[in-house]
Write an enzyme that holds these catalytic residues in place. Structure first.
Site, PDB file in Angstrom:
ATOM      1  N   ASN A 150       2.633  -7.858  -5.301  1.00  0.00           N
ATOM      2  CA  ASN A 150       2.138  -6.596  -4.774  1.00  0.00           C
ATOM      3  C   ASN A 150       3.289  -5.661  -4.449  1.00  0.00           C
ATOM      4  OD1 ASN A 150      -0.390  -5.211  -3.750  1.00  0.00           O
ATOM      5  ND2 ASN A 150       0.977  -4.967  -1.995  1.00  0.00           N
ATOM      6  N   GLU A 151       3.269  -4.497  -5.060  1.00  0.00           N
ATOM      7  CA  GLU A 151       4.269  -3.456  -4.774  1.00  0.00           C
ATOM      8  C   GLU A 151       5.676  -4.025  -4.615  1.00  0.00           C
ATOM      9  OE1 GLU A 151       2.824  -1.037  -1.516  1.00  0.00           O
ATOM     10  OE2 GLU A 151       1.597   0.135  -2.899  1.00  0.00           O
ATOM     11  N   GLU A 172      -4.746   1.269  -6.523  1.00  0.00           N
ATOM     12  CA  GLU A 172      -5.140   1.462  -5.123  1.00  0.00           C
ATOM     13  C   GLU A 172      -5.262   2.950  -4.856  1.00  0.00           C
ATOM     14  OE1 GLU A 172      -2.654  -0.276  -2.125  1.00  0.00           O
ATOM     15  OE2 GLU A 172      -2.336  -2.093  -3.280  1.00  0.00           O
TER      16      GLU A 172
HETATM   17  C1  GLA Z   1      -0.097  -0.447  -0.254  1.00  0.00           C
HETATM   18  C2  GLA Z   1      -0.333  -1.932  -0.354  1.00  0.00           C
HETATM   19  C3  GLA Z   1      -1.633  -2.383   0.242  1.00  0.00           C
HETATM   20  C4  GLA Z   1      -1.920  -1.638   1.516  1.00  0.00           C
HETATM   21  C5  GLA Z   1      -1.913  -0.166   1.255  1.00  0.00           C
HETATM   22  C6  GLA Z   1      -2.258   0.675   2.450  1.00  0.00           C
HETATM   23  O1  GLA Z   1      -0.423   0.271  -1.348  1.00  0.00           O
HETATM   24  O2  GLA Z   1      -0.227  -2.410  -1.659  1.00  0.00           O
HETATM   25  O3  GLA Z   1      -1.565  -3.762   0.467  1.00  0.00           O
HETATM   26  O4  GLA Z   1      -0.970  -1.968   2.467  1.00  0.00           O
HETATM   27  O5  GLA Z   1      -0.633   0.208   0.856  1.00  0.00           O
HETATM   28  O6  GLA Z   1      -2.331   2.025   2.137  1.00  0.00           O
END
Ligand code: GLA
Ligand code: ZN
Length: 671
Positions: free
Chosen positions: A149-150, A305
Site C-alpha cells: 500500500n502506497e 482510492e
Molecule cells: C491513503 C492510504 C489509505 C488511507 C487513506 C486515507 O491513501 O492508502 O490506507 O490511509 O490514505 O485518506
C-alpha cells in the site's frame, strides 16, 4: 460474474476490524450491492490477523468473506499485507524496522516502517504472499492483486548502505568514474572505494548533488525491487491476475515511470482539496495527475482510492458539496481511468482514521446524503460500461520528470526560496486543456512520436536523450514550448559547458546567458513586441525567475518591461526544420500561458475537442475502435453554455445547450 467490459466500482474494506460483529458484516454486503459496487479490496493491512504468530496462518476468515462476496457477484482485489506489519515481526527482527537519515532505528509503529533491503523482511513477505496466492489465486472472485500500500520512504540502515554501494558499483564500474560524475574534488570529498560511500545525511554529507540524486534513484529502485519481489512470490505460487499498486498524488519518493514497467495496471489514490480554491482549478490540477498516471502505460488506469465525503488528515476536513462526488468520480473516467474506488467501505470505529469519509458511516444506515450520492455514481458508471478499456489519443504532451525535479530542487541555484516546478508544469497543462486538448503527461524516458505540441517547462536536467528527442520532434514539424531553466545539467547533475539549453541552442535559436532570481515581492512584465507574429497585444506579469537570452536566429515576440534587462526577449520563436520552437523566458502569470498557448495552437492549426472551452468547464475524450467519447464537466456553481460539434449523442447527463452547475455530460460519436 465478471467485471470485464465494465467500469469498476469499489473500495477498501476491512472486515478484520469487525469480526466480532457478524451482523454488521452480513449487512455490509447489502449496502455494497445497493451502491452498485462490483469490486471489493480486502487484506490491505491484515497481516496480524492472517499471521498472528510467526508461521501460523489464518485464512478461513478471509475465505469466508471472499466466498460471500463471490456469492453476491462481487469481485475481489486482494492485497498483500506488507504495508504494515505485526508487532511480533518487529520484536523478533528489529532489522526489518527503518533507520532514519540520522542513523537511528525507528520503534515499532505506524505503517511503511520497514527496510526494503532486509533479507528477513523480504523472506517474511515472500512467505505470506506465497500463502495468500496458494489459497486464493484460484478463487474465481479474485480479479486483481493489490501489492502492499502506497510504497514510499527510505531506510539508511547498514544493509541499505551496502546495497547502495553495490548499486553504485553496478552503475559506475570504477570509483574514479563515480568521483568524476559527482565532481567530488570539490571540498576534497573524493572517495577511494565504493565501500566508503554513505547515504546523504544532515549530520554528514549533503553537498555532493550527484550523491543526493543517485541516493534518490537508489531508494526508488530498491522500492521497486521490493515490489517486484512481492509480485514474484505471487507468480511463483501460480497467481495470474493482474497486479497493481496504489501510487500517490505528486509523490516525489519514487520514479513511477520505472515502477509502472513492472505493473500490469497503474493505479493511484486521489484526494483533492475540493472547495479550497475554485473547484475547476482543483479539478485541473487533479486532472494533470490522472493524465500522468494514464501516460505511465498509455492504458486505462484505476482510481484505487478516493473519498466519498471528507477526509480527516487534511488541514480542514471539507464535506464534498452535492454533485462534487459525481464530478470527481467521472473525472477519473474522463481522463482514461476504468474505475472509481473508495477508501473506505466501512468507517473504522477507532484509531487514526475513525473520522475519514466512507461508504457506510458509524450511523450505519443507507439513508445518508453521502450514500445516496454513492448509489447515483454506481448507476452512472453502469450506464457508461461501454467506455471501459478505451484509450486517450492525446495530440499534446507535457513533459514532467521526477528525476529532473530531484536534481533541480537540490541544486542551490537561482532561487532556493522556491522554484515552483509543479506550478510551472500546471500552468502549461492548464493552458493546453484550455485549448480543448487531451494531454499526456510524460517523463523524459518516453517517446515523443505522434504529438503535435509539446510543453517542456523547466527541464533543468536533460536525461534519456531529451535534447535529441526534442530536436527530432521539432525538425519533423512539431511545436515545442520550452521555458527558462532548461538543459542546464546532465544526468549526474554536472553543468553543461558551452551554452544552454544544452544542444538545443540552434533548435531554439538562442542561448541562455544569465538567469535572474527575483525576490518574492518582485515582478517584471513581458510586453508585446511591435507586430509580433502571434498578435499578442497586452502585457503580462512574471515572477521568480527571468532568463536573459541572446538571440541566435529566434524572433522576440515579447520583451521585458523593466529592470536592467528591459527590452530584452521574454518570449521567442524559432523555426527549425519543419517545426517551431518557442521559449518562455520567465515564470509568467497563468493568463500569459492561456492566451499565448491558444494563439500558438491556432497558428499551428492544432484543433481542440471544442472550439471554445468556457470558464469553469473541462473537456476530455476517449476512443475505442468504433466510438469517440466526449466528457464535458462543469465545476462551477452556474450552468454554462457549451457549443458542441456535430454528430454527438448523449450517453449520460443532461444537455440543452448548457451543462448544469457541478455536473457532467458524456457524449459519443461514431468515428
Ligand atoms: C491513503 C492510504 C489509505 C488511507 C487513506 C486515507 O491513501 O492508502 O490506507 O490511509 O490514505 O485518506
Ligand atoms: Zn534498510
Amino acid at each position: 460474474m465478471s467485471i470485464k467490459n465494465k467500469l469498476i466500482y469499489g473500495g477498501d474494506y476491512y472486515p478484520e476490524q469487525w469480526m466480532d460483529h457478524p451482523k454488521i458484516l452480513e449487512q455490509d454486503i447489502q449496502f455494497i450491492k445497493k451502491a452498485g459496487i462490483n469490486l471489493i479490496t480486502v487484506g490491505v493491512f491484515a497481516w496480524s490477523v492472517i499471521e498472528p504468530k510467526e508461521g501460523e496462518y489464518h485464512f478461513s476468515w478471509l475465505e469466508e468473506i471472499i466466498d460471500r462476496l463471490y456469492e453476491n457477484e462481487i469481485s475481489v482485489m486482494l492485497a498483500t499485507p506488507s504495508g504494515a506489519r505485526p508487532k511480533w515481526l518487529a520484536q523478533k527482527y528489529p532489522e526489518a524496522l527503518r533507520v532514519n537519515e540520522g542513523r537511528q532505528r525507528n520503534l515499532f509503529g505506524e505503517r511503511h516502517n520497514h527496510c526494503f533491503t532486509s533479507p528477513v523482511y523480504r523472506e517474511k513477505v515472500r512467505k505470506i504472499n506465497t500463502k495468500l496466492a496458494e489459497c486464493f489465486a484460484g478463487h474465481p472472485a479474485v480479479a486483481f492483486w493489490h501489492i502492499s500500500n502506497e510504497y514510499g520512504g527510505e531506510c539508511h540502515c547498514p544493509l541499505c548502505q551496502k546495497a547502495f554501494q553495490e548499486w553504485l558499483r553496478k552503475k559506475y564500474g570504477t570509483v574514479e568514474k563515480l568521483n568524476k560524475a559527482w565532481w567530488t574534488r570539490f571540498w576534497s570529498h573524493t572517495y577511494d572505494s565504493f565501500e566508503e560511500v554513505e547515504s546523504p545525511s544532515s549530520v554528514g554529507e549533503k553537498s555532493i548533488h550527484g550523491l543526493n540524486l543517485d541516493w534518490k534513484r537508489f531508494v526508488s529502485d530498491q522500492t521497486i525491487d521490493f515490489m517486484r519481489h512481492e509480485i514474484q512470490a505471487l507468480r511463483d505460487a501460480g497467481a495470474k491476475q493482474p497486479a497493481t499498486t496504489n501510487m500517490m498524488y505528486d509523490f516525489q519518493g519514487i520514479n513511477y515511470g520505472k515502477m509502472a514497467e513492472y505493473l500490469d495496471i497503474v493505479s493511484w489514490d486521489s484526494y483533492p482539496l475540493w472547495g479550497k480554491k475554485e473547484d475547476v482549478r482543483i479539478a485541473l490540477d487533479n486532472g494533470m495527475q490522472h493524465d500522468y498516471m494514464r501516460s505511465l502505460k498509455h492504458r486505462p488506469f484505476l482510481l484505487l482510492e478516493s473519498c466519498p465525503s471528507a477526509t480527516n488528515w487534511q488541514g480542514v476536513s471539507k464535506l464534498k458539496k452535492p454533485g462534487v462526488l459525481m464530478n470527481a468520480s467521472l473525472q477519473s473516467i474522463a481522463h482514461g481511468g476504468d474505475s472509481v474506488q473508495y477508501f473506505q467501505i466501512r468507517q473504522s470505529r477507532g484509531s487514526s482514521e475513525k473520522f475519514h469519509g466512507s461508504v457506510i458511516d458509524h450511523y450505519g444506515g443507507a439513508d445518508t446524503r453521502v450514500f445516496l450520492e454513492i448509489c447515483q455514481v454506481g448507476r452512472t458508471l453502469e450506464s457508461l460500461s461501454e467506455i471501459a478499456g478505451s484509450d486517450v489519443h492525446a495530440k499534446a504532451a507535457l513533459i514532467y520528470d521526477i528525476e529532473n525535479r530531484w536534481a533541480m530542487e537540490d541544486a542551490q541555484g537561482p532561487r532556493n526560496d522556491g522554484l515552483y516546478y509543479h506550478e510551472a508544469a500546471f500552468k502549461s497543462y492548464q493552458a493546453l486543456k484550455h485549448c480543448g486538448l487531451d494531454v499526456d503527461v510524460i517523463d523524459m524516458d518516453q517517446k515523443l512520436d505522434g504529438y503535435q505540441i509539446i510543453a517542456a517547462p523547466m527541464l533543468y536536467m536533460f536525461r534519456s536523450d531529451m535534447e535529441g528527442k526534442l530536436r527530432e520532434f521539432v525538425k519533423n514539424g512539431g511545436t515545442l514550448i520550452m521555458t527558462y531553466w532548461s538543459g542546464i545539467v546532465n544526468e549526474t547533475d554536472l553543468c553543461h559547458l558551452g551554452g544552454t539549453p544544452h544542444d538545443l541552442t540552434d533548435v531554439l535559436g538562442l542561448r541562455s546567458e544569465e538567469i535572474d532570481g527575483l525576490y518574492d515581492w518582485e515582478e517584471n512584465t513581458a510586453e508585446p513586441a511591435a507586430e509580433n507574429e502571434l498578435g499578442i497585444v497586452r502585457p503580462y506579469t512574471g515572477k521568480n525567475l527571468c532568463d536573459l537570452v541572446q538571440l541566435k536566429g529566434a524572433l522576440a515576440l515579447m520583451v521585458y518591461g523593466s529592470d536592467f534587462y528591459a527590452g530584452r526577449p521574454a518570449l521567442t520563436k524559432n523555426t527549425f526544420g519543419n517545426g517551431t520552437a518557442y521559449y518562455v523566458c520567465a515564470d509568467m502569470e497563468e493568463a500569459f500561458y492561456r492566451d499565448v498557448y491558444k494563439k500558438i495552437c491556432e497558428r499551428a492549426g492544432i484543433q481542440g475537442l471544442l472550439e471554445d472551452v468556457p470558464e469553469g468547464i473541462t473537456v476530455n475524450s476517449r476512443e475505442n475502435r468504433e466510438y469517440q467519447y466526449l466528457f464535458i464537466q462543469n465545476y462551477g456553481q452556474e450552468p454554462v453554455r457549451v457549443a458542441l460539434p456535430e454528430g454527438y449523442e448523449i450517453l449520460a447527463g443532461e444537455y440543452e445547450g448548457a451543462v448544469a452547475a457541478m455536473s457532467t455530460v458524456v457524449w459519443k460519436r461514431r468515428k
